[in-house]
Design a protein around this motif. Sequence first.
Motif: not given
Length: 66
Positions: A15-39
């Motif tokens: 579960l710890t690995v899964l939560i960490g991977f989900m955090g990486f996915i959210v970070w990657d999504l923000a990076k690829k969508s150019q969400a900016g700091r607030f986004g």
Amino acid sequence: MSEAVFSQIAMAVLLTVLIGFMGFIVWDLAKKSQAGRFGTIALFIVLGAGVIGFIVKTILVEVMGL
């Protein structure tokens, strides 16, 4: 080591690995969508609310002893 102890340890680790991977996915999504700091902060808060809810539920069940 009994099956129950192994299951408990494996669940915590995986579960710890899964939560960490989900955090990486959210970070990657923000990076690829150019969400900016607030986004990026908004994405982590909104999408991380489910993880926080799961953790709070687990803690409450253990405290209440159900």
